[in-house]
Design an enzyme around this catalytic site. Structure first.
Site, PDB file in Angstrom:
ATOM      1  N   ASN A  12      31.064  66.203  39.454  1.00 34.48           N
ATOM      2  CA  ASN A  12      31.338  65.543  38.790  1.00 34.48           C
ATOM      3  C   ASN A  12      31.132  64.370  40.497  1.00 34.48           C
ATOM      4  OD1 ASN A  12      31.820  62.752  38.118  1.00 34.48           O
ATOM      5  ND2 ASN A  12      33.713  63.640  37.480  1.00 34.48           N
ATOM      6  N   LYS A  14      31.937  61.541  40.950  1.00 31.65           N
ATOM      7  CA  LYS A  14      31.747  60.051  40.490  1.00 31.65           C
ATOM      8  C   LYS A  14      31.780  59.295  41.121  1.00 31.65           C
ATOM      9  CE  LYS A  14      36.658  63.286  40.111  1.00 31.65           C
ATOM     10  NZ  LYS A  14      37.877  63.729  39.912  1.00 31.65           N
ATOM     11  N   HIS A  96      37.150  61.514  30.886  1.00 32.24           N
ATOM     12  CA  HIS A  96      37.639  61.957  32.288  1.00 32.24           C
ATOM     13  C   HIS A  96      38.574  61.309  32.187  1.00 32.24           C
ATOM     14  CE1 HIS A  96      37.957  62.846  36.636  1.00 32.24           C
ATOM     15  NE2 HIS A  96      37.322  63.529  35.819  1.00 32.24           N
ATOM     16  N   GLU A 166      41.334  69.840  32.053  1.00 32.29           N
ATOM     17  CA  GLU A 166      41.576  68.951  33.545  1.00 32.29           C
ATOM     18  C   GLU A 166      42.994  68.843  33.634  1.00 32.29           C
ATOM     19  OE1 GLU A 166      38.067  66.057  34.299  1.00 32.29           O
ATOM     20  OE2 GLU A 166      39.397  65.471  33.561  1.00 32.29           O
TER      21      GLU A 166
END
Length: 249
Positions: A12, A14, A96, A166
């Protein structure tokens, strides 16, 4: 005999990078050894999905970092699964913790996004996880089970879903859940799937770990029986991402 779950490593990126440095990263990834038993997906910023798909070797899939819950319309700043597919990406990251906690996305909205993305033919990396105060209050299971239920209620075909656990307290903080902490939650999540969906889904669905995964921590995490891969943040922008891709080797 339990089905073999193909190891899954997602990067990821971001809101990071420009064409020059991402191009250099892509060259490193294209030259890397990707084991036959490992699936690799990179999630660039939306503006660079097309760039990444054109430059990345076909052995590495591309994901979007988010999408909206409908096909088209007056939703300024949003992107639909159809657009994501049109750019050549095949996956999307949904739920997320940064979407939940920075942008205020609710479980309900995330569930709607999961449903629409799957209906449109994208694979979904669906993220769940507790905050530090929730872990310290002893409600990790309650939190992640509630989040998982909303996702599960919106899934018809689990073959296109990867669950990413996560712990929010471990994202970008340098704190990593111990391999034992990760295994404990993953095992309980698999148990939840068995009880609330079915045993086949529980055995075949990949549950990956995200939260300050590095080249140094990945091998021991990968050795846990219910850790089926990683969703990697900061380290996915560095050459050590290649070490993480090879964590099972």
């Amino acid at each position: 005999m339990a089905p073999t779950r193909k190891f899954f490593v997602g990067g990821n990126w971001k809101m990071n990078g420009r064409k020059k440095c991402l191009g250099e990263l892509i060259c490193t990834l294209n030259a890397a050894n990707v084991p036959a038993g490992t699936e690799v997906v990179c999630a660039p910023p939306t503006a660079y999905i097309d760039f990444a798909r054109q430059k990345l070797d076909p052995k590495i899939a591309v994901a979007a970092q988010n999408c909206y819950k409908v096909t088209n319309g007056a939703f300024t700043g949003e992107i639909s699964p159809g657009m994501i597919k049109d750019l050549g990406a095949t996956w999307v990251v949904l739920g997320h913790s940064e979407r939940r906690h920075v942008f205020g996305e609710s479980d309900e909205l995330i569930g709607q996004k999961v449903s629409h993305a799957l209906a449109e033919g994208l694979g979904v990396i669906a993220c769940i996880g507790e905050k530090l105060d929730e872990r310290e209050a002893g409600i990790t299971e309650k939190v992640v089970f509630e989040q998982t239920k909303v996702i599960a209620d919106n899934v018809k075909d689990w073959s296109k879903v990867v669950l990413a656990y996560e712990p929010v307290w471990a994202i970008g903080t340098g704190k990593t859940a111990t391999p034992q902490q990760a295994q404990e939650v993953h095992e309980k999540l698999r148990g939840w799937l068995k009880s609330n969906v079915n045993d086949g889904v529980a055995q075949s669905t990949r549950i990956i770990y995200g939260g300050s995964v590095t080249g140094a921590t990945c091998k021991e995490l990968a050795s846990q029986p219910d850790v089926d891969g990683f969703l990697v943040g900061g380290a996915s922008l560095k050459p050590e991402f290649v070490d993480i891709i090879n964590a099972k080797q």
